[in-house]
Design a protein around this motif. Structure first.
Motif, PDB file in Angstrom:
ATOM      1  N   PHE A 243       0.838  -1.199   0.000  1.00 51.14           N
ATOM      2  CA  PHE A 243       0.000   0.000   0.000  1.00 51.14           C
ATOM      3  C   PHE A 243       0.872   1.248   0.000  1.00 51.14           C
ATOM      4  CE2 PHE A 243      -2.503  -3.342   1.804  1.00 51.14           C
ATOM      5  CZ  PHE A 243      -3.806  -3.097   1.409  1.00 51.14           C
ATOM      6  N   GLU A 244       0.419   2.242  -0.735  1.00 54.44           N
ATOM      7  CA  GLU A 244       0.994   3.575  -0.655  1.00 54.44           C
ATOM      8  C   GLU A 244      -0.132   4.559  -0.385  1.00 54.44           C
ATOM      9  OE1 GLU A 244       4.314   5.445  -3.199  1.00 54.44           O
ATOM     10  OE2 GLU A 244       2.472   6.248  -4.096  1.00 54.44           O
ATOM     11  N   PHE A 245       0.022   5.361   0.674  1.00 56.05           N
ATOM     12  CA  PHE A 245      -0.976   6.359   1.051  1.00 56.05           C
ATOM     13  C   PHE A 245      -0.333   7.742   0.983  1.00 56.05           C
ATOM     14  CE2 PHE A 245      -2.233   2.467   3.236  1.00 56.05           C
ATOM     15  CZ  PHE A 245      -3.589   2.387   2.927  1.00 56.05           C
ATOM     16  N   THR A 246      -1.053   8.688   0.409  1.00 57.92           N
ATOM     17  CA  THR A 246      -0.547  10.044   0.247  1.00 57.92           C
ATOM     18  C   THR A 246      -1.619  11.044   0.663  1.00 57.92           C
ATOM     19  OG1 THR A 246       0.802   9.371  -1.651  1.00 57.92           O
ATOM     20  CG2 THR A 246       0.383  11.727  -1.372  1.00 57.92           C
ATOM     21  N   THR A 247      -1.279  11.947   1.567  1.00 59.07           N
ATOM     22  CA  THR A 247      -2.187  13.041   1.914  1.00 59.07           C
ATOM     23  C   THR A 247      -2.054  14.131   0.868  1.00 59.07           C
ATOM     24  OG1 THR A 247      -2.122  12.582   4.284  1.00 59.07           O
ATOM     25  CG2 THR A 247      -2.740  14.807   3.627  1.00 59.07           C
ATOM     26  N   ARG A 248      -3.147  14.425   0.169  1.00 61.07           N
ATOM     27  CA  ARG A 248      -3.146  15.446  -0.874  1.00 61.07           C
ATOM     28  C   ARG A 248      -3.284  16.849  -0.282  1.00 61.07           C
ATOM     29  NH1 ARG A 248      -0.741  12.783  -4.817  1.00 61.07           N
ATOM     30  NH2 ARG A 248      -1.820  10.827  -5.327  1.00 61.07           N
ATOM     31  N   ASP A 249      -3.977  16.934   0.832  1.00 59.70           N
ATOM     32  CA  ASP A 249      -4.169  18.239   1.465  1.00 59.70           C
ATOM     33  C   ASP A 249      -4.578  18.014   2.911  1.00 59.70           C
ATOM     34  OD1 ASP A 249      -4.428  21.263   0.952  1.00 59.70           O
ATOM     35  OD2 ASP A 249      -6.326  20.798   1.932  1.00 59.70           O
ATOM     36  N   TRP A 250      -3.973  18.794   3.820  1.00 59.51           N
ATOM     37  CA  TRP A 250      -4.341  18.738   5.239  1.00 59.51           C
ATOM     38  C   TRP A 250      -4.333  20.169   5.753  1.00 59.51           C
ATOM     39  CZ3 TRP A 250      -0.593  17.161   9.710  1.00 59.51           C
ATOM     40  CH2 TRP A 250      -1.265  17.267  10.941  1.00 59.51           C
ATOM     41  N   ALA A 251      -5.527  20.732   5.917  1.00 59.49           N
ATOM     42  CA  ALA A 251      -5.643  22.122   6.364  1.00 59.49           C
ATOM     43  C   ALA A 251      -7.077  22.371   6.805  1.00 59.49           C
ATOM     44  CB  ALA A 251      -5.271  23.082   5.235  1.00 59.49           C
ATOM     45  N   ASN A 252      -7.235  23.350   7.691  1.00 61.29           N
ATOM     46  CA  ASN A 252      -8.561  23.808   8.111  1.00 61.29           C
ATOM     47  C   ASN A 252      -9.425  22.691   8.702  1.00 61.29           C
ATOM     48  OD1 ASN A 252      -7.963  26.442   7.055  1.00 61.29           O
ATOM     49  ND2 ASN A 252      -8.428  25.629   5.006  1.00 61.29           N
ATOM     50  N   GLY A 253      -8.769  21.720   9.333  1.00 59.53           N
ATOM     51  CA  GLY A 253      -9.503  20.652   9.999  1.00 59.53           C
ATOM     52  C   GLY A 253      -9.929  19.508   9.105  1.00 59.53           C
ATOM     53  N   TRP A 254      -9.448  19.479   7.847  1.00 61.81           N
ATOM     54  CA  TRP A 254      -9.803  18.407   6.918  1.00 61.81           C
ATOM     55  C   TRP A 254      -8.540  17.850   6.268  1.00 61.81           C
ATOM     56  CZ3 TRP A 254     -14.805  16.808   6.707  1.00 61.81           C
ATOM     57  CH2 TRP A 254     -15.774  17.683   7.203  1.00 61.81           C
ATOM     58  N   ALA A 255      -8.587  16.562   5.917  1.00 67.51           N
ATOM     59  CA  ALA A 255      -7.478  15.933   5.202  1.00 67.51           C
ATOM     60  C   ALA A 255      -8.036  15.058   4.088  1.00 67.51           C
ATOM     61  CB  ALA A 255      -6.625  15.097   6.154  1.00 67.51           C
ATOM     62  N   VAL A 256      -7.444  15.179   2.909  1.00 66.59           N
ATOM     63  CA  VAL A 256      -7.804  14.350   1.756  1.00 66.59           C
ATOM     64  C   VAL A 256      -6.641  13.391   1.509  1.00 66.59           C
ATOM     65  CG1 VAL A 256      -8.366  14.316  -0.697  1.00 66.59           C
ATOM     66  CG2 VAL A 256      -9.193  16.190   0.751  1.00 66.59           C
ATOM     67  N   GLU A 257      -6.917  12.093   1.540  1.00 67.14           N
ATOM     68  CA  GLU A 257      -5.875  11.082   1.421  1.00 67.14           C
ATOM     69  C   GLU A 257      -6.213  10.100   0.310  1.00 67.14           C
ATOM     70  OE1 GLU A 257      -3.566   8.812   4.796  1.00 67.14           O
ATOM     71  OE2 GLU A 257      -5.390   7.688   4.334  1.00 67.14           O
ATOM     72  N   ASP A 258      -5.220   9.768  -0.506  1.00 70.13           N
ATOM     73  CA  ASP A 258      -5.361   8.755  -1.545  1.00 70.13           C
ATOM     74  C   ASP A 258      -4.547   7.525  -1.171  1.00 70.13           C
ATOM     75  OD1 ASP A 258      -6.972  10.342  -3.094  1.00 70.13           O
ATOM     76  OD2 ASP A 258      -5.354  11.059  -4.388  1.00 70.13           O
ATOM     77  N   GLY A 259      -5.042   6.361  -1.557  1.00 74.08           N
ATOM     78  CA  GLY A 259      -4.333   5.113  -1.315  1.00 74.08           C
ATOM     79  C   GLY A 259      -4.316   4.254  -2.570  1.00 74.08           C
ATOM     80  N   THR A 260      -3.258   3.460  -2.711  1.00 79.11           N
ATOM     81  CA  THR A 260      -3.115   2.541  -3.837  1.00 79.11           C
ATOM     82  C   THR A 260      -2.592   1.220  -3.294  1.00 79.11           C
ATOM     83  OG1 THR A 260      -2.484   4.440  -5.213  1.00 79.11           O
ATOM     84  CG2 THR A 260      -2.150   2.263  -6.156  1.00 79.11           C
ATOM     85  N   ALA A 261      -3.067   0.114  -3.876  1.00 86.37           N
ATOM     86  CA  ALA A 261      -2.633  -1.211  -3.436  1.00 86.37           C
ATOM     87  C   ALA A 261      -2.229  -2.055  -4.638  1.00 86.37           C
ATOM     88  CB  ALA A 261      -3.741  -1.914  -2.662  1.00 86.37           C
ATOM     89  N   TRP A 262      -1.111  -2.799  -4.477  1.00 87.91           N
ATOM     90  CA  TRP A 262      -0.616  -3.712  -5.499  1.00 87.91           C
ATOM     91  C   TRP A 262      -0.353  -5.079  -4.870  1.00 87.91           C
ATOM     92  CZ3 TRP A 262       1.498   1.083  -4.468  1.00 87.91           C
ATOM     93  CH2 TRP A 262       1.421   2.067  -5.459  1.00 87.91           C
ATOM     94  N   ASN A 263      -0.380  -6.139  -5.678  1.00 90.74           N
ATOM     95  CA  ASN A 263       0.015  -7.451  -5.181  1.00 90.74           C
ATOM     96  C   ASN A 263       1.516  -7.645  -5.356  1.00 90.74           C
ATOM     97  OD1 ASN A 263       0.330  -7.995  -7.908  1.00 90.74           O
ATOM     98  ND2 ASN A 263      -1.221  -9.597  -7.996  1.00 90.74           N
ATOM     99  N   ARG A 264       2.018  -8.820  -5.018  1.00 90.62           N
ATOM    100  CA  ARG A 264       3.463  -9.079  -5.098  1.00 90.62           C
ATOM    101  C   ARG A 264       3.995  -8.901  -6.515  1.00 90.62           C
ATOM    102  NH1 ARG A 264       6.129 -12.059  -0.990  1.00 90.62           N
ATOM    103  NH2 ARG A 264       4.798 -12.938   0.631  1.00 90.62           N
ATOM    104  N   ALA A 265       3.171  -9.237  -7.506  1.00 93.24           N
ATOM    105  CA  ALA A 265       3.603  -9.155  -8.900  1.00 93.24           C
ATOM    106  C   ALA A 265       3.569  -7.730  -9.442  1.00 93.24           C
ATOM    107  CB  ALA A 265       2.724 -10.056  -9.765  1.00 93.24           C
ATOM    108  N   GLY A 266       3.141  -6.763  -8.626  1.00 88.02           N
ATOM    109  CA  GLY A 266       3.069  -5.383  -9.068  1.00 88.02           C
ATOM    110  C   GLY A 266       1.794  -5.030  -9.789  1.00 88.02           C
ATOM    111  N   GLU A 267       0.800  -5.920  -9.755  1.00 92.73           N
ATOM    112  CA  GLU A 267      -0.476  -5.639 -10.407  1.00 92.73           C
ATOM    113  C   GLU A 267      -1.330  -4.752  -9.510  1.00 92.73           C
ATOM    114  OE1 GLU A 267      -1.204  -9.778 -12.832  1.00 92.73           O
ATOM    115  OE2 GLU A 267      -1.560  -9.756 -10.672  1.00 92.73           O
TER     116      GLU A 267
END
Length: 287
Positions: A243-267
């Motif tokens: 998994f890779e998680f990235t916060t796109r924005d964190w301000a004014n009491g709110w946070a927008v976060e994106d996540g991505t998941a891959w298997n061992r083969a990189g799919e």
């Protein structure tokens, strides 16, 4: 009285029984899936939000038998459920030959606790474009040390999973990037499916923890998962996903976060977006 959930019983936690009196399907959220910190009683928290998303998927599958894999689940968390029977009602909004749209509402004590839209869709022959987007140079989970954090900041639900940090985003390190990379799987080591991936997408600390020196409790308001492929047992047979998680924005009491998941083969397995309401320091964490 609730018994502790054995780590081999995640499937039992998302098993739904039919309500013979009021209709709908009934789940019994286990205390081991509480988001309260380990040093506190699990009743002080609520069920993990990814677990609730998994319940929505199961309810739509069981009630509507769409005959196609889940493609999207989008959840709005209206109020924190208690650790008591939770009734889920699923309805078909539209069902075509290859795609089914469903709506799920979860009720407890006469109150709607969360709603979810779930989309199912069949595969079809088409052109394909699948770029190699997985981060390069990441070791397999067996070569990485387990995550070790103090009970004061670790929720109860983390007992069900194995965590192997993959080189970015250690919490409370005052780093420069709000990014974490981590291998995760449920402790039972069973193959990954959509419900398990739904839980794991919400089973780790917020990625903005990497750019601060302390925990900031946050409550998920909206959450969406898009699944890139049917999660058959051969896709991740031992349950591991990167998994890779990235916060796109964190301000004014709110946070927008994106996540991505891959298997061992990189799919690519799926992507997530989560909107969190960041609470004042010292407030109780929610979903």
């Amino acid at each position: 009285m609730y018994e502790a959930l054995d780590t081999a019983e995640f499937d039992a936690a998302i098993r739904l029984r039919t309500d013979q009196l009021g209709g709908g399907l009934v789940a019994l959220p286990p205390l081991r899936l509480s988001n309260a910190r380990m040093e506190a009683s699990p009743e002080r928290g609520g069920p993990n939000g990814g677990y609730l998303a998994a319940l929505a998927i199961r309810a739509a599958e069981q009630a509507l038998t769409p005959g196609a894999p889940v493609r999207t689940v989008s959840v709005q968390y209206l109020a924190k459920p208690d650790f008591a029977p939770l009734t889920l009602e699923a309805s078909r909004l539209r069902g075509a030959r290859t795609t089914t749209f469903a709506q799920v509402a979860a009720h407890q004590d006469g109150e709607t606790r969360f709603t979810a839209g779930v989309t199912f869709g069949q595969d079809a022959a088409s052109p394909a474009h699948r770029p190699a987007s997985r981060p390069a140079g990441i070791a397999q989970p067996e070569g990485l040390a387990p995550l070790d954090l103090p009970p004061a900041i670790v929720p109860h639900f983390t007992q069900l999973a194995d965590y192997r940090p993959a080189g970015a985003g250690f919490p409370f390190a005052n780093g420069e990037e709000a990014v974490i990379r981590i291998w995760m799987r449920l402790n039972d080591g069973l193959p990954l499916d959509a419900a398990r991936l739904a839980f794991l997408f919400d089973a780790v600390f917020p990625s903005f923890y990497a750019v601060t020196d302390r925990p900031w409790p946050a409550a998920t308001v909206d959450l969406r998962y898009d699944f890139a492929r049917p999660l058959t047992p051969d896709v991740a047979p031992d349950g591991w996903a990167l998994f890779e998680f990235t916060t796109r924005d964190w301000a004014n009491g709110w946070a927008v976060e994106d996540g991505t998941a891959w298997n061992r083969a990189g799919e690519l397995l799926g992507v997530a977006r989560q909107l969190r309401k960041v609470l004042a320091r010292g407030a109780s964490a929610a979903v």
